[in-house]
Design an enzyme around this catalytic site. Structure first.
Site, PDB file in Angstrom:
ATOM      1  N   LYS A  53     -46.761  52.265 -41.258  1.00 54.48           N
ATOM      2  CA  LYS A  53     -45.551  52.642 -40.514  1.00 54.48           C
ATOM      3  C   LYS A  53     -45.341  54.153 -40.601  1.00 54.48           C
ATOM      4  O   LYS A  53     -45.026  54.810 -39.611  1.00 54.48           O
ATOM      5  CB  LYS A  53     -44.338  51.861 -41.039  1.00 54.48           C
ATOM      6  CG  LYS A  53     -44.387  50.403 -40.617  1.00 54.48           C
ATOM      7  CD  LYS A  53     -43.395  49.503 -41.322  1.00 54.48           C
ATOM      8  CE  LYS A  53     -43.684  48.049 -40.921  1.00 54.48           C
ATOM      9  NZ  LYS A  53     -42.916  47.053 -41.652  1.00 54.48           N
ATOM     10  N   GLN A  97     -38.478  46.797 -46.134  1.00 52.65           N
ATOM     11  CA  GLN A  97     -39.687  45.975 -46.073  1.00 52.65           C
ATOM     12  C   GLN A  97     -39.462  44.644 -46.792  1.00 52.65           C
ATOM     13  O   GLN A  97     -38.990  44.620 -47.932  1.00 52.65           O
ATOM     14  CB  GLN A  97     -40.856  46.744 -46.726  1.00 52.65           C
ATOM     15  CG  GLN A  97     -42.191  46.060 -46.624  1.00 52.65           C
ATOM     16  CD  GLN A  97     -42.702  45.959 -45.187  1.00 52.65           C
ATOM     17  OE1 GLN A  97     -42.612  46.900 -44.409  1.00 52.65           O
ATOM     18  NE2 GLN A  97     -43.231  44.801 -44.839  1.00 52.65           N
ATOM     19  N   ASP A 120     -35.723  46.638 -36.918  1.00 48.22           N
ATOM     20  CA  ASP A 120     -36.524  45.422 -37.100  1.00 48.22           C
ATOM     21  C   ASP A 120     -35.961  44.266 -36.264  1.00 48.22           C
ATOM     22  O   ASP A 120     -36.639  43.264 -36.048  1.00 48.22           O
ATOM     23  CB  ASP A 120     -36.502  45.009 -38.585  1.00 48.22           C
ATOM     24  CG  ASP A 120     -37.887  44.976 -39.198  1.00 48.22           C
ATOM     25  OD1 ASP A 120     -38.875  45.087 -38.445  1.00 48.22           O
ATOM     26  OD2 ASP A 120     -37.978  44.808 -40.425  1.00 48.22           O
TER      27      ASP A 120
END
Ligand code: NAP
Length: 297
Positions: A53, A97, A120
């Site tokens: 990322k 995460q 997300d």
């Protein structure tokens, strides 16, 4: 006729080129999109995703910061850090995460992220916006990637019967909601199957498009699909193979060899849906920056 093999690598590359262009125009206008990624603990796969990322941000000119916290970080500390980045205007997106260590509630953490920075797309506010088709929502990255792959490979789902295999909150349910919207890139009739579905093959045989997201290696076989079907294989499964490097290899939920004989188009594993996920995260981050700065460029 031979099936079209849809390369997620190629599609992701062209989306990234578009985003890179867009970011450089935004920067010229004084706006730099920013993403902060927070990782707690040492999970090896998560470390790899987080590194990728960061690299993607760098490639596109997005400002990124990675915060690495020890596995014994207290839930309250993580929540306080999220509050800090919610208030920090340098960052348009915040990604925590997953999975988190067991002593931290994922639900509390996801709820704490400002929905306007939830790139997300897992915050219930964004899930609700996705269901009603609101323009300012952040779609979850993997299913959004599936939609982009369909469109950019010339397989518009409009008017098609899509059968989704799997009903998880990160893939099955969102792709179902995305594809049934009354909107370009959607307008499909969607059926969702899961482990309690009876006679699943009866559904897959009637599908124009199948999105397989079960986590069951090579589940969907050639005799379960009709001629001309379009296959999006989301599954990523590691199976043992003594002939492969390291003794194992990745396969999808679709038995590629038998299904490709009947398919019009099919994604491989690896190199199909997988490469789209981080690219769509980048797209959401750029979208967040546009919204936050009211960028019309
Ligand atoms: P998940 O949470 O485990 O959900 C699996 C779904 O498949 C469940 O709804 C389950 O039904 C259903 N299912 C399992 N076995 C089945 C069977 N034999 N027949 C019918 N339905 C069955 O999985 P997920 O998180 O959605 O992930 C699915 C796959 O996609 C995994 O291989 C994962 O690694 C992969 N994935 C890839 C990416 C990417 O490429 N970037 C991202 C996310 C996930 P029940 O609900 O009834 O249990």
């Amino acid at each position: 006729m031979a099936a079209q093999i849809i390369s997620g690598n190629e599609v992701a590359k062209s989306i990234r080129a578009e985003l890179k262009d867009e970011v450089s125009r935004m920067k010229a206008g004084g706006i730099t999109p920013g993403l902060v990624v927070i990782i707690v603990g040492e999970d090896a796969a998560s470390q790899v995703y987080v590194r990728k990322k960061g690299e993607a941000c760098q490639e596109l000119g997005i400002n990124s910061e990675t915060i690495r916290l020890p596995a014994d970080t207290k839930e309250a500390e993580l929540l306080a850090l999220i509050d800090k980045y919610n208030a920090d205007e340098k960052f348009d997106g915040i990604l925590v995460q997953l999975p988190l260590p067991k002593h931290i509630s994922e639900e509390k953490v996801l709820l704490r992220i400002d929905p306007g920075k939830d790139v997300d797309g897992f915050h219930p506010v964004n899930v609700g916006k996705m269901v009603i088709g609101a323009a300012d929502c952040y779609l979850p990255c993997t299913p959004h990637g599936v939609q982009e792959l369909l469109m950019r490979s010339g397989n518009d789902p409009k008017g098609k019967h899509v059968v989704v295999l799997g009903r998880s909150n990160i893939v099955g349910k969102p792709i179902t909601n995305i594809l049934l919207q009354k909107a370009p890139g959607a307008d499909a009739t969607v059926t969702i199957c899961h482990s309690r579905t009876k006679d699943l093959k009866e559904f897959t045989l009637r599908a124009d498009i199948i999105v397989a997201a079960m986590g069951v290696p090579n589940f969907l076989k050639g005799d379960m699909v009709k001629d001309g079907v379009v296959i999006m294989d989301v599954g990523v499964n590691r199976i043992s193979d003594p002939t492969a490097k390291g003794g194992c290899r990745l396969v999808g939920d679709v038995d590629f060899e038998s299904v490709k004989e009947k398919a019009k188009a099919i994604t491989p594993v690896p190199g199909g849906v997988g490469p789209m996920t981080i690219t769509m995260l980048m797209k959401n981050t750029v979208k967040a920056a546009k919204i936050h700065h009211d960028w019309k460029g």
